[in-house]
Design an enzyme around this catalytic site. Structure first.
Site, PDB file in Angstrom:
ATOM      1  CG  ASP A 598      -1.949   1.105   1.149  1.00  0.00           C
ATOM      2  OD1 ASP A 598      -3.023   0.849   0.585  1.00  0.00           O
ATOM      3  OD2 ASP A 598      -1.668   2.224   1.641  1.00  0.00           O
ATOM      4  CB  ILE A 599       1.050   4.237  -2.206  1.00  0.00           C
ATOM      5  CG1 ILE A 599       1.414   3.358  -3.411  1.00  0.00           C
ATOM      6  CG2 ILE A 599       1.831   5.547  -2.253  1.00  0.00           C
ATOM      7  CD1 ILE A 599       1.063   3.988  -4.742  1.00  0.00           C
ATOM      8  CD  GLU A 641      -4.501   3.989  -1.540  1.00  0.00           C
ATOM      9  OE1 GLU A 641      -4.758   4.361  -0.397  1.00  0.00           O
ATOM     10  OE2 GLU A 641      -5.342   4.063  -2.475  1.00  0.00           O
TER      11      GLU A 641
END
Length: 731
Positions: A598-599, A641
């Site tokens: 996950d960003i 994301e």
């Protein structure tokens, strides 16, 4: 081996014998009688002696060879080493219970060899009472039945395949034994039975086939079993006196008339004997036959009312052409009666002038190739050897069996031809058609070498006629592929198949390498031309469908790929995850890891810089994943994301190292959006598929939990699923 009855301690130790051999060097148990030990070592059956703690005390060569170990590698180790990890504790418990007095253990077992492969064995055991003061031991002997189990599975698969093939046929099929009892039916048979017999009649497996016929008679239809010819033929096939038999019969329903043909054939080399019966619905054919009688009289009246002559010719595959109909007007044209032409068809062709005959056959070949209308003008010798110009017009039709049928009309155009004697239209028409058709046309001689190709073919293939002449489809200079990218062997080229089978081949899609263009995708047809049953030429036509095929490939890619990042999409990931889960279930020794990514603070990028900058960040992270992963890995964007990387055949240690490389690469390389640098970090959760997982989603759920821990412990880091504690150090 029979179970040995318990003996007194004095029974286990023989009287001293000066000629008795010494104990073998690998016989760890000193109290084991030497004779029993000798039997164990020489036996071709795998035998092992296991003590109360489950440790090998003695094994023979057959036993150790079965598992792929040396004898010294087994002695002193737990016998549970040949079981999968999840079954070892249970095996040890059963072993101790057996030595404590429970019933002897026997049956089929799945075991694991040294190289990780699995085998199926039959195991039996007996208790051996030790000498005074010792504990009982277990004498286990095993037989490898892996090949037999594999053969059983293949046999069951073959049976299922055969039934699936039968069920895929629209023909009603049943298989009976030598006594007429039905042993198998297909789906079409069952459907017909439900529609016509209802629940009152069980006409499936186990029923007498003649009861089927009796059922039809109860419905008010003729009983084919009452036909002496049918009964005689059926009994002859059942008895083996006939290999096959065919019978036509009516089977009229309450609301419609129907006709069928039953074809019965005895299966060659079947033991016990089996007879296959196929019922074909020929109602449409019978109705056409009924219509034909009325149409024949109409055709005769029509033929007599028009000038010239009407005709129909039929050329079955591998047989000579024959006239099935010629009207009476043919006598005025060529001086021959229809009866004379029926008797000797070549008489009509012999009337064609020698100098016109080649062109006559050429135009027929072109029309056959293109399956188009045939029009031709030629000269014949009529009555009193008078020269006449005739115009023939006909339509070709290729039947399902490969037969070629021409239906047409012949007119006398002598008067018109005299007015335009200088005109030689036939050759012009032929050449114009050949040069201008939008399809590529390639001619092959009987040895399948190219003799000619029209301009369209040369343009599509990117080769001149000089470069094409003399080549075959199996020429190594050709490069052809199928739609899936695999090689398309020259021997499977439609022209080659048409030459082998003497039947047309239609709508074959293939990619052909074209100079300076890459692959051109073609839809190819091939038609063989036969004379007196022998192959003379093969015509291949094709059209360029490159744009259509490329569009199909593009649509297929869009269905499996995330449009923004060009990574795999959610659907593709889950399909591959299910496959890897099944692999681990079948072979628990395999490792497959997952990275949930996950960003960090991605929403801030969108809010502060806009969605265009967010897209740049997503593509930047995706590109980093592509650079760090292998071809067999699946990197996918599953939404927003969020990303998942599936790592087949990867240990936890290697997966953790990869995760750290990806994390560090993203953190150390900012994304570039319109000249502005955007710092990016990611958090990663690592998990692995376990053999005991309840489904293919369990590992994904654990990876999400590990990702959650990475987020809440500060972000920009990798966290392992707690179930992997200690696994990262494993090889």
């Amino acid at each position: 081996m029979r179970r040995m009855a318990p003996r007194q301690h004095s029974d286990l130790r023989p009287e001293p014998n000066p000629v008795a051999p010494e104990h073998p060097a690998n016989a760890i148990e000193p109290d084991l009688p030497w004779l029993l030990n000798e039997i164990i070592q020489q036996s071709p059956v795998g035998i092992a002696v296991i003590d109360v703690d489950g440790l090998y005390r003695n094994v023979n060569a057959a036993y150790s060879n079965l598992y792929g170990y040396a004898e010294s590698e087994l002695i002193g180790r737990s016998f549970t080493m040949v079981f999968s990890p999840e079954n070892r504790q249970r095996a040890l418990q059963r072993h101790k219970a057996f030595l404590s007095g429970s019933n002897e253990t026997s049956g089929e077992l799945e075991v694991v060899c040294r190289d990780g492969s699995t085998k199926t064995i039959i195991s039996n055991s007996v208790r051996v009472e030790a000498t005074v003061g010792g504990s009982p031991m277990r004498l286990a002997y095993v037989v490898d039945i892996t090949e037999r189990k594999l053969a059983e599975r293949k046999l069951e698969s073959a049976r299922a395949f055969t039934q699936s093939v039968l069920d895929g046929l629209s023909t009603q099929i049943c298989v009976i034994d030598a006594h007429g009892i039905i042993v198998s039916v297909n789906r079409a048979w069952r459907a017909f039975n439900r529609a016509n017999g209802g629940e009152r009649f069980d006409l499936n497996e186990g029923a007498d086939y003649l009861e089927v016929c009796r059922h039809f008679s109860l419905a008010g239809t003729p009983d084919i079993a009452a036909s002496p010819e049918f009964v005689k033929g059926l009994k002859a096939v059942m008895a083996g006196d006939l290999a096959s038999f065919e019978f036509e019969y009516p089977c009229h329903g309450l609301t419609e008339q129907r006709w069928f043909i039953v074809r019965m054939a005895r299966l060659a080399a079947s033991d016990p004997p089996r007879i296959v019966l196929s019922h074909y619905n020929i109602t449409s054919v019978k109705r056409l036959q009924q219509d034909l009688a009325g149409r024949e009289s109409l055709l005769a009246d029509l033929a007599a009312s028009i000038p010239g002559a009407m005709f129909r010719s039929v050329k079955p595959p591998g047989a000579e052409a024959r006239f099935s109909f010629v009207s009476a007007g043919i006598e005025d044209l060529v001086g021959l009666t229809p009866q004379a032409i029926y008797a000797r068809k070549h008489l009509a062709f012999d009337r064609i002038l020698d100098e016109d005959r080649a062109e006559y056959y050429d135009t027929i070949r072109i029309a056959t190739l293109l399956q188009s209308e045939w029009r031709h003008e030629f000269r014949v010798k009529g009555k009193d050897d008078a020269i006449k110009w005739l115009s023939a017009q006909a339509q070709a039709r290729i039947g399902d069996d490969g037969s070629l049928t021409w239906t047409g009309i012949i007119l006398d155009i002598t008067a018109r031809k005299k007015a335009e004697a200088a005109l030689s239209a036939s050759e012009a028409r032929y050449r114009t058609l050949f040069e201008t058709v939008p399809q590529g046309v390639v001619y092959h001689d009987k040895s399948l070498r190219i003799t000619s190709a029209n301009p369209t073919a040369q343009r599509i293939l990117g080769l001149t006629l000089e470069q094409l002449e003399g080549r075959q489809s199996i020429d190594p200079r050709w490069k052809s592929i199928r739609e899936d990218g695999s090689d398309f062997p020259g021997t499977e080229h439609p022209a080659m198949i048409a030459a082998r089978t003497l039947k047309p081949v239609n709508d074959v899609v293939m990619g052909v390498a074209v100079p300076d263009r890459g692959f051109a995708w073609l839809r190819v047809n091939a038609i063989p031309l036969l004379e007196d049953g022998e192959l003379q030429e093969v015509y291949a036509t094709f059209e360029d469908i490159t744009a259509q095929v490329l569009l199909t490939h593009e649509l297929r890619a869009k269905a499996t790929t995330d449009e923004l990042t060009r990574l795999a999409n959610r659907r593709t990931l889950f399909e591959r995850l299910a496959i890897e889960y099944e692999r681990v279930q079948r072979n628990p020794g395999l490792r497959c890891c997952l990275l949930a990514i996950d960003i960090d603070h991605f929403k801030r990028v969108n809010d502060a810089r806009g969605h265009a900058a967010g897209d740049v960040v997503l593509k930047h992270v995706a590109q980093t994943m592509k650079q760090q992963t292998r071809r067999i890995d699946i990197a996918a964007r599953i939404g927003g994301e969020e990303f998942i990387i599936l790592l087949p055949d990867t240990t936890v240690e290697n997966a953790q190292a990869l995760a750290e490389r990806i994390r560090a690469s993203v953190a150390n390389t900012p994304a570039n959006s319109g000249g502005q640098q955007i710092a990016v970090t990611i958090s990663i959760g690592l998990s692995a598929i376990h053999p005991e997982d309840r489904n293919d989603q369990a590992a994904l759920e654990r990876a999400d939990l590990a990702l959650y821990e990475a987020k809440h412990s500060g972000r920009n880091r990798v966290r392992l699923d707690p179930s992997l504690a200690g696994d990262s150090a494993q090889p």
